[in-house]
Write a protein that holds these residues in place. Structure first.
Motif: not given
Length: 131
Positions: A16, A111, A115-120, A126, A128
């Motif tokens: 990540a 990438t 804008k590409a951040l998500q829960d890890l 957050k 990628v």
């Protein structure tokens, strides 16, 4: 002989890239982490990273971790934003028990961004993620 070699599939280990505040330098930094979401410890983890494009290539960075406990994570490296315009590979090898595992994780160019951040998994931030 080659047909007799079995390469096990890597599951539950991720790379990540996290954008986080650096309290020492008072800046927003991008850091790469390895995440062990397995129920077993990983031993002798070797991580080799590099970036490339059609006409550029970065130097190779190597990191060794003796152990990564189950359900944990570790920082691998600080990443400069200029690298995000390149394809970034993380070649990870490790032992689980007496078996060796190997996987290449690829972050394609452009990438890695906010804008590409998500829960890890496991981390309360957050980022990628590449599985």
């Amino acid at each position: 002989m080659k047909k007799d070699i079995q390469i096990p599939k890597v599951e539950g280990v991720y790379i990540a890239i996290v954008n986080e505040y650096n309290h020492i330098y008072k800046s927003q930094d991008w850091n790469a982490y390895i995440i062990n979401d397995k129920d077993v410890d990983l031993d002798m983890i070797l991580i080799v990273t590099s970036g490339y494009s059609e006409n550029k290539i970065t130097s190779v960075f190597r990191k060794k971790l003796d152990k990564l406990p189950k359900k944990s994570y570790a920082k691998v490296e600080l990443m400069q934003e200029g690298l995000f315009a390149l394809n970034n590979t993380f070649k990870v090898s490790f032992f689980e028990g007496n078996q060796m595992f190997d996987k290449t994780y690829l972050f394609r160019k452009n990438t890695i961004n906010l804008k590409a951040l998500q829960d890890l998994p496991l981390m309360e931030v957050k980022g990628v993620l590449v599985k």
